[in-house]
Design a protein around this motif. Sequence first.
Motif, PDB file in Angstrom:
ATOM      1  N   LEU A  59      30.442 -18.083  -7.056  1.00  0.00           N
ATOM      2  CA  LEU A  59      30.161 -16.657  -7.093  1.00  0.00           C
ATOM      3  C   LEU A  59      31.323 -15.924  -7.764  1.00  0.00           C
ATOM      4  O   LEU A  59      32.486 -16.118  -7.396  1.00  0.00           O
ATOM      5  N   VAL A  60      30.992 -15.074  -8.728  1.00  0.00           N
ATOM      6  CA  VAL A  60      32.011 -14.389  -9.525  1.00  0.00           C
ATOM      7  C   VAL A  60      31.670 -12.897  -9.555  1.00  0.00           C
ATOM      8  O   VAL A  60      30.562 -12.509  -9.940  1.00  0.00           O
ATOM      9  N   GLN A  61      32.629 -12.053  -9.172  1.00  0.00           N
ATOM     10  CA  GLN A  61      32.410 -10.604  -9.176  1.00  0.00           C
ATOM     11  C   GLN A  61      32.739 -10.049 -10.561  1.00  0.00           C
ATOM     12  O   GLN A  61      33.805  -9.507 -10.816  1.00  0.00           O
ATOM     13  N   LEU A  62      31.766 -10.193 -11.461  1.00  0.00           N
ATOM     14  CA  LEU A  62      31.896  -9.746 -12.844  1.00  0.00           C
ATOM     15  C   LEU A  62      30.521  -9.380 -13.386  1.00  0.00           C
ATOM     16  O   LEU A  62      29.512  -9.939 -12.963  1.00  0.00           O
ATOM     17  N   GLY A  63      30.501  -8.463 -14.339  1.00  0.00           N
ATOM     18  CA  GLY A  63      29.321  -8.243 -15.144  1.00  0.00           C
ATOM     19  C   GLY A  63      29.495  -8.936 -16.482  1.00  0.00           C
ATOM     20  O   GLY A  63      30.582  -9.398 -16.817  1.00  0.00           O
ATOM     21  N   MET A  64      28.426  -9.039 -17.243  1.00  0.00           N
ATOM     22  CA  MET A  64      28.471  -9.667 -18.561  1.00  0.00           C
ATOM     23  C   MET A  64      28.062  -8.658 -19.624  1.00  0.00           C
ATOM     24  O   MET A  64      27.164  -7.826 -19.400  1.00  0.00           O
ATOM     25  N   GLY A  65      28.701  -8.746 -20.778  1.00  0.00           N
ATOM     26  CA  GLY A  65      28.361  -7.866 -21.879  1.00  0.00           C
ATOM     27  C   GLY A  65      28.694  -8.501 -23.203  1.00  0.00           C
ATOM     28  O   GLY A  65      28.934  -9.709 -23.294  1.00  0.00           O
ATOM     29  N   ASP A  66      28.720  -7.676 -24.251  1.00  0.00           N
ATOM     30  CA  ASP A  66      29.056  -8.191 -25.575  1.00  0.00           C
ATOM     31  C   ASP A  66      30.548  -8.179 -25.833  1.00  0.00           C
ATOM     32  O   ASP A  66      31.023  -8.837 -26.757  1.00  0.00           O
TER      33      ASP A  66
END
Length: 249
Positions: free
Chosen positions: A60-67
């Motif tokens: 589990l990783v507390q991150l969002g993903m983007g470009d």
Amino acid sequence: MIKQLASVGRLEAFDVGANQGEWAQNFLECTKNGHVTCFEPVPTTFAALSTAVQSERATLVQLGMGDTPGQIAINSVVDNPHISSLYDMRSYEGEIEVEKVDVSLSTGDVEMAKRNVSHLNMLKIDAEGHDFKALTGFGDALTEGRIDVIQFEYNYFTVIARTALRDFYDLLEEHFLLCRLLPQGLEVSGFHHSMDTFAQANWIAVRKSFITPEIVLLLNMRSARGLGGVALVKALWPAAGFVDTKIRS
């Protein structure tokens, strides 16, 4: 679909926009030894995810993903975290309580390298309109053939993000076949402008070099009828034998 893919071998998956863990829980139930890395940026939702998904086969990783990596404010919906979004959806959802929360973003290529994941069997993205930008962050992995199957969401949040289904086709169709996810299997379709309706749907992109007769049968891949089917034939015309031998009509 997860069960069918798991019958071929061990699955390594990324769950982008894991929310409270429903998809990850299904993944763990459907696989005997698969591993999933869950990414969720909103702190309160991440806490719920951490409670719901407790397995040595899940990271589990507390991150969002983007470009691009960085910091950004997300619209966290207090009463309905499933529609928290980087985009302001209040004009579509009416009276909802939104809290601005600063979150961190990374990219798929960065996270795959950081976690020594050279190949993903499955990439699931459910980012409430941010799906396309999250997907572009996997640019190297996409072009290098290191992702087999992608699931992304397409709906009115895609409108709010000023993205269209056409954008997904432009990004993926060189290396992937795009399919609607239906109860009876995958409906493989080329793009026609009439398909950009922004109706709620989950789409599956299957890497062309991953497709074998066995995969076609396992996923029940069938050519779309009508304009989508005509567009598919035109898109694959230089390799028409591919259609004849691998995709069921």
